[in-house]
Each structure stands twice: as C-alpha cells, then as structure tokens.
Scaffold this active site. Structure first.
Site, PDB file in Angstrom:
ATOM      1  N   ASN A  90       0.874  -1.175   0.000  1.00  0.00           N
ATOM      2  CA  ASN A  90       0.000   0.000   0.000  1.00  0.00           C
ATOM      3  C   ASN A  90       0.912   1.226   0.000  1.00  0.00           C
ATOM      4  O   ASN A  90       1.506   1.548   1.026  1.00  0.00           O
ATOM      5  CB  ASN A  90      -0.889  -0.040   1.250  1.00  0.00           C
ATOM      6  CG  ASN A  90      -1.703   1.239   1.403  1.00  0.00           C
ATOM      7  OD1 ASN A  90      -1.772   2.060   0.489  1.00  0.00           O
ATOM      8  ND2 ASN A  90      -2.309   1.416   2.572  1.00  0.00           N
TER       9      ASN A  90
ATOM     10  N   LYS B 203       0.159   4.242  -0.176  1.00  0.00           N
ATOM     11  CA  LYS B 203      -0.454   5.434   0.425  1.00  0.00           C
ATOM     12  C   LYS B 203      -0.248   6.635  -0.508  1.00  0.00           C
ATOM     13  O   LYS B 203      -0.263   6.444  -1.728  1.00  0.00           O
ATOM     14  CB  LYS B 203       0.078   5.658   1.844  1.00  0.00           C
ATOM     15  CG  LYS B 203      -0.038   4.366   2.690  1.00  0.00           C
ATOM     16  CD  LYS B 203       0.169   4.547   4.148  1.00  0.00           C
ATOM     17  CE  LYS B 203       0.006   3.210   4.854  1.00  0.00           C
ATOM     18  NZ  LYS B 203       0.059   3.316   6.301  1.00  0.00           N
TER      19      LYS B 203
ATOM     20  N   HIS C 160      -9.407   1.404   5.008  1.00  0.00           N
ATOM     21  CA  HIS C 160      -8.100   1.509   5.662  1.00  0.00           C
ATOM     22  C   HIS C 160      -8.231   2.436   6.874  1.00  0.00           C
ATOM     23  O   HIS C 160      -9.014   3.392   6.845  1.00  0.00           O
ATOM     24  CB  HIS C 160      -7.059   2.052   4.675  1.00  0.00           C
ATOM     25  CG  HIS C 160      -5.673   1.983   5.232  1.00  0.00           C
ATOM     26  ND1 HIS C 160      -5.187   2.922   6.100  1.00  0.00           N
ATOM     27  CD2 HIS C 160      -4.699   1.054   5.079  1.00  0.00           C
ATOM     28  CE1 HIS C 160      -3.951   2.588   6.462  1.00  0.00           C
ATOM     29  NE2 HIS C 160      -3.628   1.450   5.852  1.00  0.00           N
TER      30      HIS C 160
ATOM     31  N   GLU D 219      -6.602   4.795   7.875  1.00  0.00           N
ATOM     32  CA  GLU D 219      -6.410   6.229   7.577  1.00  0.00           C
ATOM     33  C   GLU D 219      -7.660   6.819   6.927  1.00  0.00           C
ATOM     34  O   GLU D 219      -7.946   8.005   7.085  1.00  0.00           O
ATOM     35  CB  GLU D 219      -5.154   6.411   6.706  1.00  0.00           C
ATOM     36  CG  GLU D 219      -3.900   6.173   7.543  1.00  0.00           C
ATOM     37  CD  GLU D 219      -2.742   5.520   6.809  1.00  0.00           C
ATOM     38  OE1 GLU D 219      -2.697   5.570   5.577  1.00  0.00           O
ATOM     39  OE2 GLU D 219      -1.876   4.942   7.501  1.00  0.00           O
TER      40      GLU D 219
ATOM     41  N   GLU E 257      -5.120  -4.800  10.584  1.00  0.00           N
ATOM     42  CA  GLU E 257      -4.074  -3.802  10.796  1.00  0.00           C
ATOM     43  C   GLU E 257      -4.333  -3.061  12.102  1.00  0.00           C
ATOM     44  O   GLU E 257      -5.134  -2.111  12.127  1.00  0.00           O
ATOM     45  CB  GLU E 257      -4.058  -2.793   9.647  1.00  0.00           C
ATOM     46  CG  GLU E 257      -3.801  -3.406   8.287  1.00  0.00           C
ATOM     47  CD  GLU E 257      -3.241  -2.382   7.305  1.00  0.00           C
ATOM     48  OE1 GLU E 257      -2.131  -2.602   6.822  1.00  0.00           O
ATOM     49  OE2 GLU E 257      -3.897  -1.368   7.054  1.00  0.00           O
TER      50      GLU E 257
ATOM     51  N   GLY F  15       2.903   2.349  10.824  1.00  0.00           N
ATOM     52  CA  GLY F  15       3.853   3.443  10.643  1.00  0.00           C
ATOM     53  C   GLY F  15       4.577   3.844  11.910  1.00  0.00           C
ATOM     54  O   GLY F  15       5.247   4.877  11.951  1.00  0.00           O
TER      55      GLY F  15
ATOM     56  N   SER G 134       3.816  -2.089  10.277  1.00  0.00           N
ATOM     57  CA  SER G 134       5.270  -2.152  10.475  1.00  0.00           C
ATOM     58  C   SER G 134       5.879  -3.493  10.052  1.00  0.00           C
ATOM     59  O   SER G 134       6.824  -3.972  10.685  1.00  0.00           O
ATOM     60  CB  SER G 134       5.631  -1.811  11.922  1.00  0.00           C
ATOM     61  OG  SER G 134       5.222  -0.490  12.232  1.00  0.00           O
TER      62      SER G 134
ATOM     63  N   GLY H 100       5.166   1.443   4.608  1.00  0.00           N
ATOM     64  CA  GLY H 100       6.493   2.038   4.415  1.00  0.00           C
ATOM     65  C   GLY H 100       7.499   1.125   3.724  1.00  0.00           C
ATOM     66  O   GLY H 100       8.194   1.549   2.791  1.00  0.00           O
TER      67      GLY H 100
HETATM   68  O1  LIG Z   1      -1.111   0.784   6.880  1.00  0.00           O
HETATM   69  C1  LIG Z   1      -0.354  -0.079   6.493  1.00  0.00           C
HETATM   70  C2  LIG Z   1      -0.598  -0.801   5.230  1.00  0.00           C
HETATM   71  O2  LIG Z   1      -1.877  -0.563   4.755  1.00  0.00           O
HETATM   72  C3  LIG Z   1       0.863  -0.423   7.256  1.00  0.00           C
HETATM   73  O3  LIG Z   1       1.763   0.619   7.140  1.00  0.00           O
HETATM   74  P1  LIG Z   1       3.268   0.411   7.665  1.00  0.00           P
HETATM   75  O4  LIG Z   1       3.758  -0.878   7.042  1.00  0.00           O
HETATM   76  O5  LIG Z   1       4.008   1.627   7.170  1.00  0.00           O
HETATM   77  O6  LIG Z   1       3.187   0.308   9.152  1.00  0.00           O
END
Ligand SMILES: O=C(CO)COP(=O)(O)O
Length: 262
Positions: free
Chosen positions: A15, A17, A105, A107, A177, A183, A223, A245
């Site tokens: 992802n 983002k 998601h 976010e 998640e 993150g 993460s 990330g």
């Molecule tokens: O939100 C995520 C994937 O959708 C996870 O993000 P990270 O791997 O950066 O923690």
C-alpha cells in the site's frame, strides 16, 4: 499448519499510500518486476496499491510486459457514477483492470470518517464492479489497552460484510491492521496477529461456513519488514501482509515477498 499448507496462496500487497507519482510508479514497478523475475514467485501473489493518478501507468506497464504483479486502488466510491466531486468509481477502476481495492483503511476511517456502513457500501461497490476488496480492520491503542481488540475488530468485520453474499465473500481479502502498529515501528507480536486473524476466520465460519472461512485470505499489516515477516507468516491464520512504508523500498519489499528465504 502454515497458510501455504492450507492451500491459501499468500498475498503480499504494497500500500503505497500517498507516495510516488506516475513516473516514480513506472520506475518502481519495472524494478520490482526485474527483481522478482530471477526467481519463481508463483507461490506468492504480489500486488501494489498505488495512488489513483498512477493506475493507468501501472496498468499499461503490467499489460504491455505481461507482468504477474497485480494492482489495485486504495479506495473506491460507494456510487458508480454521478455528482460526487473528487470520487473515483468502481467502473473506472475496473476499466483499468484493477484486481483489488482497499476498503476502510484505518487512515480512511480516521481522516475521512469512514464508518462500517460506508465500508459495507464500498465492499458492495467493489463486487458490483468485479474488483476484490481488501477490507481493512483493526483496533486503536485504547481498545488494545482495554483488551477489547477481538470484539472491536469482529464488529468491523460484521459491519463491512453486512448482506454480502457468500459467493462474493469467499474471494475477499481481510487485512488486520492494528492502528497502533501502523507506521510506528511498533509491530504486533506474531501471537497478537494470530489471535485476531484466527478470530476473524472463526467469525467468517459463524457468519458463512467453515469451508468459506478456510478459503479467505487474511493479511496482517503494521510495520511489516523483512526482519519480522517470516515469524508473522508462520502463524496459521496469517495469509499475507499489507505493507506500507517497507513497500516503498523495492529491495525490502522483494525480501518480504520472499519471506520463506528470511
Ligand atoms: O497501513 C499499512 C498498510 O496498509 C501499514 O503501514 P506500515 O507498514 O508503514 O506500518
């Protein structure tokens, strides 16, 4: 039993983002395809979820070079067309041959007020347009501290799947998640991931059937890195990862895809 022995092909999805413009996306996918080409990865499905503005470029590349990399969007409108300024519809995404779309998601839930009801409408919009939803669920830190992670996450599963028929749900991907692990570098332990992923599978069995539950791929996200993926994938109910990330670094993402070598 690992997920591979269970017959569910692991799905590693990056992802992105709000990162990488369409030129960077082309370079990224080319590098990824090249890195994966020297060794067979038939036993893992690899997908990227770029921003909307990259999707046409990614589609052209994947189609033109017949790449095995799958792709999808990070969001979808609940409506198929109309006066919804700024939205992107299911028919638009299916025209771009998106295999997947992330729905709900954390976010989106946090910054755009997406409720379980909205997620449910988006799951239905995805299926209506032949796109497989990756329904994202997971608890925040307060819920985790109170020990309510399972009940909280299962309520999101119930809400997201309301009135979605079994013949659709058997292809769904559910991404667990935990928000506190996204993150932050704070990864859930493999046991934490298994607890909730196992409970999600149990809920699918209750809502539908054990046979259906055994087919559904459940990912962990939060993460994920090359250093922790093998232990997470060793859990019986974890069938892949949704990677933020670490997916922006092709070398690191490839190591995650090749988790069996870690
Ligand atoms: O939100 C995520 C994937 O959708 C996870 O993000 P990270 O791997 O950066 O923690």
């Amino acid at each position: 039993m690992t997920s591979v022995e269970n017959g569910r092909t692991p799905l590693m999805a990056g992802n992105w983002k709000m990162n990488l413009n369409h030129l960077e996306a082309i370079a990224h996918v080319q590098k990824l395809a090249f890195a994966l080409a020297d060794k067979d990865y038939d036993e893992v499905d690899v997908a990227v979820l770029p921003p909307f503005t990259d999707l046409r470029s990614v589609q052209t590349l994947v189609d033109g070079d017949k790449l095995k990399i799958k792709y999808g969007a990070q969001d979808i409108s609940a409506q198929d067309s109309g006066a919804y300024t700024g939205e992107i519809s299911g028919p638009m995404l299916s025209k771009l041959k998106c295999t997947f779309v992330a729905v709900g998601h954390s976010e989106r839930r946090q910054y755009h007020g997406e409720t379980d009801e909205i997620c449910n409408a988006k799951v239905k919009a995805a299926y209506r347009n032949g796109i497989t939803p990756i329904l994202c669920v997971g608890e925040g830190l307060d819920v985790r501290k109170a020990g309510n992670q399972v009940a909280h996450t299962l309520a999101q599963v119930d809400g997201g799947l309301k009135d979605v028929p079994a013949e659709q749900v058997e292809s769904i991907v559910i991404a667990y998640e935990p928000v506190w692990a996204i993150g932050t570098g704070e990864v859930a332990t493999p046991e934490d991931a298994q607890e909730v992923c196992g409970a999600i599978r149990g809920r699918l069995a209750e809502l539908y059937s054990q046979e259906l539950a055994d087919k559904v791929r459940i990912q962990y996200g939060g993460s994920v890195k090359s250093g922790n993926i093998a232990a997470i994938m060793a859990q019986p109910d974890v069938d892949g990862a949704l990677i933020g990330g670490a997916a922006l670094d092709v070398d690191e993402f490839v190591k995650i895809v090749r988790f069996r070598d870690q």
